[in-house]
Each structure stands twice: as structure tokens, then as C-alpha cells.
Design a protein around this motif. Structure first.
Motif, PDB file in Angstrom:
ATOM      1  N   GLY A   1       1.288  -0.110  18.840  1.00  0.00           N
ATOM      2  CA  GLY A   1       2.560  -0.807  18.692  1.00  0.00           C
ATOM      3  C   GLY A   1       2.670  -1.597  17.400  1.00  0.00           C
ATOM      4  O   GLY A   1       3.770  -1.949  16.983  1.00  0.00           O
ATOM      5  N   ASN A   2       1.550  -1.892  16.757  1.00  0.00           N
ATOM      6  CA  ASN A   2       1.579  -2.627  15.487  1.00  0.00           C
ATOM      7  C   ASN A   2       2.044  -1.718  14.357  1.00  0.00           C
ATOM      8  O   ASN A   2       1.958  -0.505  14.433  1.00  0.00           O
ATOM      9  N   THR A   3       2.510  -2.344  13.277  1.00  0.00           N
ATOM     10  CA  THR A   3       2.931  -1.608  12.092  1.00  0.00           C
ATOM     11  C   THR A   3       1.870  -1.738  11.014  1.00  0.00           C
ATOM     12  O   THR A   3       1.349  -2.827  10.782  1.00  0.00           O
ATOM     13  N   VAL A   4       1.527  -0.620  10.393  1.00  0.00           N
ATOM     14  CA  VAL A   4       0.570  -0.626   9.286  1.00  0.00           C
ATOM     15  C   VAL A   4       1.276  -0.093   8.045  1.00  0.00           C
ATOM     16  O   VAL A   4       2.230   0.674   8.143  1.00  0.00           O
ATOM     17  N   THR A   5       0.781  -0.509   6.879  1.00  0.00           N
ATOM     18  CA  THR A   5       1.355  -0.077   5.609  1.00  0.00           C
ATOM     19  C   THR A   5       0.272   0.592   4.776  1.00  0.00           C
ATOM     20  O   THR A   5      -0.789   0.011   4.563  1.00  0.00           O
ATOM     21  N   PHE A   6       0.543   1.800   4.345  1.00  0.00           N
ATOM     22  CA  PHE A   6      -0.369   2.519   3.454  1.00  0.00           C
ATOM     23  C   PHE A   6       0.132   2.310   2.035  1.00  0.00           C
ATOM     24  O   PHE A   6       1.231   2.734   1.681  1.00  0.00           O
ATOM     25  N   ASP A   7      -0.680   1.627   1.209  1.00  0.00           N
ATOM     26  CA  ASP A   7      -0.243   1.349  -0.159  1.00  0.00           C
ATOM     27  C   ASP A   7      -0.887   2.273  -1.175  1.00  0.00           C
ATOM     28  O   ASP A   7      -0.534   2.228  -2.353  1.00  0.00           O
ATOM     29  N   GLN A   8      -1.816   3.115  -0.752  1.00  0.00           N
ATOM     30  CA  GLN A   8      -2.408   4.091  -1.664  1.00  0.00           C
ATOM     31  C   GLN A   8      -1.582   5.371  -1.613  1.00  0.00           C
ATOM     32  O   GLN A   8      -1.931   6.331  -0.933  1.00  0.00           O
TER      33      GLN A   8
END
Length: 101
Positions: free
Chosen positions: A30-37
Motif C-alpha cells: 500500500g505504500n508508494t515508492v519512487t524510483f529515481d534511477q
């Protein structure tokens, strides 16, 4: 529109709405993750390098799990040596929500 992201030592080609399994990420369902690569982004024309330096990909964690068991069998002939082991790789299933390019 698609993007190529790097996480867990691997690269993935993703589009909005895709569900992929990546190497384990410390986040609950349910959490949001951010891929910055972000390596490349394509929306008709491919952009790489400095053009995608600030691009990110947002995803929602769907579940944490472990893959199928892989049997590792070691054997040396004529010595009576053999050893059987199993391994299950941990993964995180995520759904790609937005490509911010």
C-alpha cells in the motif's frame, strides 16, 4: 510512453499500469515508492542522459513475497560428496502509477 528504470541491480522496461516484481524493497503493501534511477524515457522519441536526469517513476507496493524454490545441488564424483540446498529469492511486487519525465 515507457521508461527504463534500474533497481536491485537489474533494469526494467515499464509503462504506466504495469505490475512487475523487483528485488526486495523495504516498504509495506500500500505504500508508494519512487524510483529515481531512470535510464531512458520514450514518448515517441527516446531521451537519455541529461534529458532524464530529474525523471522519476512512482509505484505502489502491492505485496512482498518469495519466489519459487531453486534447488542447488553440488556433487563431486568418486568422493561420495554431494550436497543439496534450496533457495527462495525475496521480491516486491509493484504497480507503476506515474512516469514523471
Amino acid at each position: 510512453m515507457y521508461a527504463i528504470i534500474a533497481t536491485g541491480g537489474k533494469q526494467y522496461k515499464v509503462s504506466e499500469g504495469d505490475v512487475i516484481k523487483v528485488e526486495k524493497i523495504d516498504a509495506e503493501a500500500g505504500n508508494t515508492v519512487t524510483f529515481d534511477q531512470v535510464i531512458a524515457v520514450s514518448d515517441g522519441s527516446l531521451k537519455v542522459g541529461d534529458a532524464v536526469a530529474k525523471a522519476t517513476v512512482s509505484a505502489t507496493v502491492m505485496e512482498q513475497g518469495r519466489g519459487k524454490k531453486v534447488i542447488v545441488y553440488k556433487y563431486k564424483r568418486k568422493t561420495g560428496y554431494h550436497k543439496k540446498n534450496g533457495h527462495r529469492q525475496a521480491y516486491t511486487q509493484v504497480k507503476i502509477e506515474k512516469i514523471n519525465a
